[in-house]
Motif scaffolding. Structure first.
Motif, PDB file in Angstrom:
ATOM      1  N   ARG A   1       0.815  -1.212   0.000  1.00  9.44           N
ATOM      2  CA  ARG A   1       0.000   0.000   0.000  1.00  9.44           C
ATOM      3  C   ARG A   1       0.853   1.269   0.000  1.00  9.44           C
ATOM      4  NH1 ARG A   1      -3.614  -0.670   4.455  1.00  9.44           N
ATOM      5  NH2 ARG A   1      -4.830  -2.017   3.066  1.00  9.44           N
ATOM      6  N   SER A   2       1.963   1.282   0.736  1.00 10.18           N
ATOM      7  CA  SER A   2       2.814   2.472   0.754  1.00 10.18           C
ATOM      8  C   SER A   2       3.360   2.768  -0.633  1.00 10.18           C
ATOM      9  CB  SER A   2       3.981   2.289   1.739  1.00 10.18           C
ATOM     10  OG  SER A   2       3.525   2.367   3.073  1.00 10.18           O
ATOM     11  N   ARG A   3       3.708   1.719  -1.381  1.00 10.20           N
ATOM     12  CA  ARG A   3       4.227   1.932  -2.738  1.00 10.20           C
ATOM     13  C   ARG A   3       3.122   2.406  -3.682  1.00 10.20           C
ATOM     14  NH1 ARG A   3       7.301  -3.715  -2.902  1.00 10.20           N
ATOM     15  NH2 ARG A   3       5.874  -4.008  -1.152  1.00 10.20           N
ATOM     16  N   ALA A   4       1.893   1.895  -3.478  1.00 13.88           N
ATOM     17  CA  ALA A   4       0.776   2.361  -4.302  1.00 13.88           C
ATOM     18  C   ALA A   4       0.497   3.838  -4.031  1.00 13.88           C
ATOM     19  CB  ALA A   4      -0.467   1.525  -4.022  1.00 13.88           C
ATOM     20  N   LEU A   5       0.488   4.213  -2.754  1.00 13.64           N
ATOM     21  CA  LEU A   5       0.295   5.621  -2.408  1.00 13.64           C
ATOM     22  C   LEU A   5       1.452   6.471  -2.911  1.00 13.64           C
ATOM     23  CD1 LEU A   5      -1.070   5.128   1.208  1.00 13.64           C
ATOM     24  CD2 LEU A   5      -2.322   6.198  -0.667  1.00 13.64           C
ATOM     25  N   ALA A   6       2.669   5.907  -2.851  1.00 17.23           N
ATOM     26  CA  ALA A   6       3.833   6.641  -3.338  1.00 17.23           C
ATOM     27  C   ALA A   6       3.696   6.934  -4.828  1.00 17.23           C
ATOM     28  CB  ALA A   6       5.106   5.839  -3.074  1.00 17.23           C
ATOM     29  N   ALA A   7       3.254   5.930  -5.592  1.00 22.43           N
ATOM     30  CA  ALA A   7       3.071   6.135  -7.024  1.00 22.43           C
ATOM     31  C   ALA A   7       2.049   7.227  -7.278  1.00 22.43           C
ATOM     32  CB  ALA A   7       2.632   4.832  -7.684  1.00 22.43           C
ATOM     33  N   ARG A   8       0.971   7.214  -6.500  1.00 21.22           N
ATOM     34  CA  ARG A   8      -0.047   8.262  -6.648  1.00 21.22           C
ATOM     35  C   ARG A   8       0.529   9.640  -6.382  1.00 21.22           C
ATOM     36  NH1 ARG A   8      -3.696  11.774  -5.068  1.00 21.22           N
ATOM     37  NH2 ARG A   8      -4.543  11.954  -2.989  1.00 21.22           N
ATOM     38  N   TYR A   9       1.320   9.768  -5.323  1.00 19.82           N
ATOM     39  CA  TYR A   9       1.837  11.086  -4.965  1.00 19.82           C
ATOM     40  C   TYR A   9       3.006  11.524  -5.837  1.00 19.82           C
ATOM     41  CZ  TYR A   9      -1.463  11.713  -1.280  1.00 19.82           C
ATOM     42  OH  TYR A   9      -2.653  11.891  -0.603  1.00 19.82           O
ATOM     43  N   ILE A  10       3.712  10.580  -6.434  1.00 17.10           N
ATOM     44  CA  ILE A  10       4.709  10.968  -7.445  1.00 17.10           C
ATOM     45  C   ILE A  10       4.002  11.661  -8.606  1.00 17.10           C
ATOM     46  CG2 ILE A  10       6.150  10.026  -9.287  1.00 17.10           C
ATOM     47  CD1 ILE A  10       7.360   8.143  -7.344  1.00 17.10           C
ATOM     48  N   VAL A  11       2.910  11.048  -9.056  1.00 17.29           N
ATOM     49  CA  VAL A  11       2.139  11.655 -10.140  1.00 17.29           C
ATOM     50  C   VAL A  11       1.584  12.999  -9.706  1.00 17.29           C
ATOM     51  CG1 VAL A  11       0.093  11.393 -11.587  1.00 17.29           C
ATOM     52  CG2 VAL A  11       1.563   9.420 -11.159  1.00 17.29           C
ATOM     53  N   THR A  12       1.006  13.048  -8.513  1.00 18.80           N
ATOM     54  CA  THR A  12       0.378  14.277  -8.022  1.00 18.80           C
ATOM     55  C   THR A  12       1.358  15.428  -7.979  1.00 18.80           C
ATOM     56  OG1 THR A  12      -1.185  13.024  -6.662  1.00 18.80           O
ATOM     57  CG2 THR A  12      -0.838  15.333  -6.084  1.00 18.80           C
ATOM     58  N   PHE A  13       2.457  15.234  -7.249  1.00 14.77           N
ATOM     59  CA  PHE A  13       3.359  16.348  -7.001  1.00 14.77           C
ATOM     60  C   PHE A  13       4.293  16.636  -8.174  1.00 14.77           C
ATOM     61  CE2 PHE A  13       2.266  14.997  -2.604  1.00 14.77           C
ATOM     62  CZ  PHE A  13       1.600  16.166  -2.248  1.00 14.77           C
ATOM     63  N   SER A  14       4.540  15.631  -9.010  1.00 17.57           N
ATOM     64  CA  SER A  14       5.346  15.911 -10.198  1.00 17.57           C
ATOM     65  C   SER A  14       4.582  16.807 -11.164  1.00 17.57           C
ATOM     66  CB  SER A  14       5.740  14.606 -10.889  1.00 17.57           C
ATOM     67  OG  SER A  14       6.573  13.831 -10.045  1.00 17.57           O
ATOM     68  N   VAL A  15       3.311  16.487 -11.377  1.00 16.78           N
ATOM     69  CA  VAL A  15       2.500  17.330 -12.253  1.00 16.78           C
ATOM     70  C   VAL A  15       2.222  18.680 -11.595  1.00 16.78           C
ATOM     71  CG1 VAL A  15       0.267  17.550 -13.412  1.00 16.78           C
ATOM     72  CG2 VAL A  15       1.463  15.350 -13.410  1.00 16.78           C
ATOM     73  N   SER A  16       1.970  18.660 -10.276  1.00 12.65           N
ATOM     74  CA  SER A  16       1.655  19.915  -9.595  1.00 12.65           C
ATOM     75  C   SER A  16       2.849  20.862  -9.549  1.00 12.65           C
ATOM     76  CB  SER A  16       1.154  19.640  -8.170  1.00 12.65           C
ATOM     77  OG  SER A  16       2.170  19.092  -7.355  1.00 12.65           O
TER      78      SER A  16
END
Length: 392
Positions: A332-347
């Protein structure tokens, strides 16, 4: 560690993780442009590397948390981000400021993949706990503008980095002490006993692909809206109300604080209603209020900002709830990490976008762009399959 005590530390960590990166946003808008002889558009891009690493650092942080220890990663978070904030206060040029903000971003990247996984673990209904935790993050956003503006007027902008940084280190000391006094393995045993929100057997590979496609697409665009609004709001209020530095801080604080209820409302709804319907309603609200914001001024700008930020904040727990329902605790931590990589990289593109639109056309075009982004999110959410609430 006692679950309630741990939840309190996690909430405090979320508050800090959103407060410290935004101290610069208010300081740049209110004082650093004059002190360093730069325009707002020239200065704020120095925060871009920090936003990039805030996202990219999530994956190694999530990997280490799954393979090593989530609790120990949180210890590193508290000490690292606190020390980095205090070091940033010594910056005397835009470049040294960028280096300090980069360090804040490195340690700040730990929280979301690690802290949110700890909030979810052992729970079957995750909407309300994630929403409560999210409110603390939103209050960090709100207090960043307020604390920074107050400290600028009383002690200078450097104090806005030193004081919360020192308090964060003290919080890290308390968290480490509690960990050492707790029974080892208590959290893991609790999760094994209670279980977690597990992926339903009915989820086919095709369904999971669709869910993660919608999560990553909506989180990327939603992150752009979130980062843009939270970073630019002090400047928007400064221009549209023409009030003092302290008043800007108070207005931004109350806008963010009142809008934080959006997460509680949405968190309650997604535990009881179909996620897709709630998601579509939230994104439709983002488009509507972004368009209304284009021509608002004076006190109407404040009222519209509360409504707009409310639905922006309301989107935050939805994607985390979806991940919590389909991802097992082991990854789950890696799944959340992938989500936040996308979030903050685009942001991270939010700051150049703010600088460009503000210089070229003003904030009217800025809100028009955000409305267009919300329309795109709506289109992606239409592809979301049904995701049932699962019991432990």
């Amino acid at each position: 560690m006692n679950p309630r005590l741990q939840f309190a530390f996690l909430n405090a960590g979320h508050f800090i993780d959103h407060l410290l990166p935004l101290v610069f946003a208010t300081a740049a808008a209110l004082v650093l442009t004059r002190e360093w002889g730069m325009s707002y558009a020239q200065l704020i891009p120095y925060a871009t590397p920090a936003l990039v690493v805030f996202g990219l650092g999530a994956l190694p942080a999530g990997w280490m948390a799954d393979r090593w220890s989530r609790e120990k990663m949180m210890v590193i978070f508290f000490f690292g981000i606190g020390a980095s904030a205090m070091a940033t206060a010594m910056a005397d040029t835009p470049l040294t400021m960028a280096l300090g903000l980069f360090a804040i971003g490195v340690f700040g990247s730990i929280y979301h993949p690690v802290g949110l996984a700890m909030v979810i673990q052992g729970r079957s209904q995750t909407g309300v706990p994630l929403a409560i935790n999210g409110v603390f993050g939103n209050l960090g956003v709100a207090c960043a503008a307020l604390f920074t503006s107050l400290l600028i007027e009383t002690s200078g902008w450097r104090a806005a980095f030193v004081l919360p940084g020192a308090l964060t280190i003290l919080l890290g000391v308390a968290y480490l002490a509690c960990l050492r006094n707790a029974q080892r393995g208590a959290v893991q045993k609790n999760e094994e006993k209670k279980g977690s929100a597990k992926r339903p057997a009915a989820f086919t590979r095709e369904t999971l692909v669709r869910i993660f496609f919608v999560v990553f697409a909506s989180t990327a665009l939603g992150g752009l809206i979130f980062q843009s609004t939270t970073f630019a709001l002090p400047k928007v209020i400064d221009e549209r109300l023409a009030v003092s530095v302290t008043d800007v801080g108070w207005y931004v604080f109350w806008i963010f604080a009142l809008a934080s209820v959006g997460q509680l409302i949405v968190g309650y709804l997604v535990d009881r209603w179909p996620v897709k319907g709630v998601f579509l309603a939230v994104v439709a609200g983002q488009c509507l209020f972004a368009l209304v914001s284009i021509g608002s001024s004076g006190i109407s700008a404040v009222i519209v900002s509360v409504a707009f930020i409310l639905v922006v904040f309301g989107q935050i727990p939805i994607n985390d709830v979806l991940i919590g329902r389909v991802a097992s605790s082991e990854w789950r931590s890696r799944a959340l990490a992938a989500r936040y990589i996308v979030t903050f990289s685009v942001s991270a593109t939010a700051i150049p976008m703010i600088a460009w639109t503000h210089t070229t056309w003003g904030f009217g075009a800025f809100f028009m762009i955000l409305a267009g982004v919300a329309v795109a999110i709506f289109g992606f959410v239409c592809f979301l399959p049904k995701v049932e609430v699962t019991q432990a």
